[in-house]
Scaffold this active site. Sequence first.
Site, PDB file in Angstrom:
ATOM      1  N   ARG A  39       0.597  -1.202  -0.046  1.00  0.00           N
ATOM      2  CA  ARG A  39      -0.143  -0.122  -0.032  1.00  0.00           C
ATOM      3  C   ARG A  39       0.834   1.239  -0.022  1.00  0.00           C
ATOM      4  O   ARG A  39       0.405   2.269  -0.686  1.00  0.00           O
ATOM      5  CB  ARG A  39      -0.977  -0.174   1.105  1.00  0.00           C
ATOM      6  N   LYS A 205     -17.615 -15.538   2.633  1.00  0.00           N
ATOM      7  CA  LYS A 205     -18.796 -15.333   2.615  1.00  0.00           C
ATOM      8  C   LYS A 205     -19.664 -15.058   1.267  1.00  0.00           C
ATOM      9  O   LYS A 205     -19.014 -14.218   0.497  1.00  0.00           O
ATOM     10  CB  LYS A 205     -19.198 -14.394   3.627  1.00  0.00           C
ATOM     11  N   GLY A 355      -7.867  -6.873  -0.894  1.00  0.00           N
ATOM     12  CA  GLY A 355      -7.758  -7.996   0.542  1.00  0.00           C
ATOM     13  C   GLY A 355      -6.915  -9.132   0.438  1.00  0.00           C
ATOM     14  O   GLY A 355      -5.934  -9.285   0.012  1.00  0.00           O
ATOM     15  N   GLY A 378     -13.076  -4.196  -0.208  1.00  0.00           N
ATOM     16  CA  GLY A 378     -14.618  -3.723   0.058  1.00  0.00           C
ATOM     17  C   GLY A 378     -14.955  -2.503  -1.115  1.00  0.00           C
ATOM     18  O   GLY A 378     -16.004  -2.523  -1.576  1.00  0.00           O
TER      19      GLY A 378
HETATM   20  P1  AMP Z   1     -13.076 -12.987   1.645  1.00  0.00           P
HETATM   21  O1  AMP Z   1     -12.551 -11.827   2.494  1.00  0.00           O
HETATM   22  O2  AMP Z   1     -14.471 -13.167   1.670  1.00  0.00           O
HETATM   23  O3  AMP Z   1     -12.426 -12.901   0.373  1.00  0.00           O
HETATM   24  O4  AMP Z   1     -12.521 -14.352   2.611  1.00  0.00           O
HETATM   25  C1  AMP Z   1     -11.248 -14.818   2.410  1.00  0.00           C
HETATM   26  C2  AMP Z   1     -11.113 -15.786   3.326  1.00  0.00           C
HETATM   27  O5  AMP Z   1     -11.979 -16.776   2.807  1.00  0.00           O
HETATM   28  C3  AMP Z   1      -9.591 -16.354   3.285  1.00  0.00           C
HETATM   29  O6  AMP Z   1      -9.219 -15.883   4.834  1.00  0.00           O
HETATM   30  C4  AMP Z   1      -9.830 -17.729   3.292  1.00  0.00           C
HETATM   31  O7  AMP Z   1      -9.146 -18.519   4.031  1.00  0.00           O
HETATM   32  C5  AMP Z   1     -11.060 -18.002   3.477  1.00  0.00           C
HETATM   33  N1  AMP Z   1     -11.683 -19.174   2.560  1.00  0.00           N
HETATM   34  C6  AMP Z   1     -11.574 -19.757   1.253  1.00  0.00           C
HETATM   35  N2  AMP Z   1     -11.925 -20.930   1.160  1.00  0.00           N
HETATM   36  C7  AMP Z   1     -12.587 -21.335   2.268  1.00  0.00           C
HETATM   37  C8  AMP Z   1     -13.426 -22.351   2.600  1.00  0.00           C
HETATM   38  N3  AMP Z   1     -13.781 -23.277   1.606  1.00  0.00           N
HETATM   39  N4  AMP Z   1     -13.969 -22.389   3.935  1.00  0.00           N
HETATM   40  C9  AMP Z   1     -13.759 -21.493   4.826  1.00  0.00           C
HETATM   41  N5  AMP Z   1     -13.085 -20.346   4.574  1.00  0.00           N
HETATM   42  C10 AMP Z   1     -12.353 -20.061   3.259  1.00  0.00           C
END
Ligand code: AMP
Length: 405
Positions: A39, A205, A355, A378
């Site tokens: 950054r 999520k 992120g 975000g």
């Molecule tokens: P996000 O910030 O929503 O992009 O989420 C990123 C996070 O999702 C990372 O820290 C990953 O470890 C987690 N992630 C990726 N695949 C999975 C999975 N199958 N189950 C749970 N967490 C996951």
Amino acid sequence: MLNLTDLIARAQPGDAVLVRSDLNAPLGGSPPSVTDETRLVASLPTLRSLVSAGLRVVLCSHLGRPTGPDPALSLAPVAEKLAGLLAARGAAVPVHFTGGMPTGPDRERLLGEVGPGEVGLLENLRFDPREKGNDPTFADELVSGLQHFVNDAFGTCHRAHASVVGVAERLPACGGLLVERELEVLSDLRGRPARPYWVILGGAKVSDKIGVVERLRDLVDGFVVGGGMANTFLAAKGVRVGGSRVEEGAVELARQLLEHSGEARWVLPVDGVVAAGLDEPEGTVVDLETGEVEGMILDIGPRTIDLAARALHGARTIFWNGPPGVFEKAPFAEGTRSFAELLADHPARVVVGGGDTAAAARRFGIAERVSHVCTGGGAALEYLEGKDLPGLVALEASALRQGPR
Ligand code: AMP
């Protein structure tokens, strides 16, 4: 929105410019130092332009999420790192830092030190709770004695904070070079990108990304879905996902998206790496069509990687947001590593969105080999959803007030 060239053309010698950058870099060690300079590096082009125009730069940022003064989250290590990075790029200018609080006597002292062509960094904006509340008194204090404002913190443009919105209402404002670049890339992704256009979504999520799917489904040729969010889509299709986390409240929406996405194709996992928990030393590959998931799906399997690679073959634009597995843990990192390598060698315009995905791109050494890595996760998602970002709205309003170029 006005840009840096406009500002420099309008500025008087010795004018002082408030610059909002995103210097929210991870710190580690004792004494603390910056462990990932991405950054900071992204903020350099704007700083260098202003400094070489002989302007006085008063730089500000948040770091972490303090709710009041917290020495562990001081920007001191950032000031030191920034000075080093500027010097390494041939712009050896002092980066003054007085610490304390971002406004008040500490700020006055800092302003007294910053000469033309020099930089002064205010202390962490979130040491003052008025920052998050977009408090008018805090915005007044931030702009006092300054003549211009540059917002170069794309990653915080979706937040209506004082240093993002309040100050842009008080000073002639423009977007910095990073904000300009991010907008150029992202507006193409939600406009008319070269097709075939594929979007890869992963991460924890589904609810965070559903808006992007809704907005882009008529524009894209297909979605590849992995990660924790794929479980909800799999559940919507009636696939049994064992103990994997499913967002029950989003299953119906996922079903509708799968059914009503026009021509867009969907690539969902057909196999997964399954384990009882995140700390297991290894996982087992399970065929999701024929096998039983005993535990949680923590990565995509080799057949899914192969399916995705075939779908992406020939794509001309690819946007990747969200890792397809828990890449932070070695046994579940293979899917993310494979995607990273596939995209690094891909002839398409590849944009990696913020992120965790940017962290994954760096971990697997491909950040320099794709077209663009967004600094704000975000903010990028909200922009792609078609939402108005308060920081950008404030810049547009300021441009209107300043009149034509
Ligand atoms: P996000 O910030 O929503 O992009 O989420 C990123 C996070 O999702 C990372 O820290 C990953 O470890 C987690 N992630 C990726 N695949 C999975 C999975 N199958 N189950 C749970 N967490 C996951």
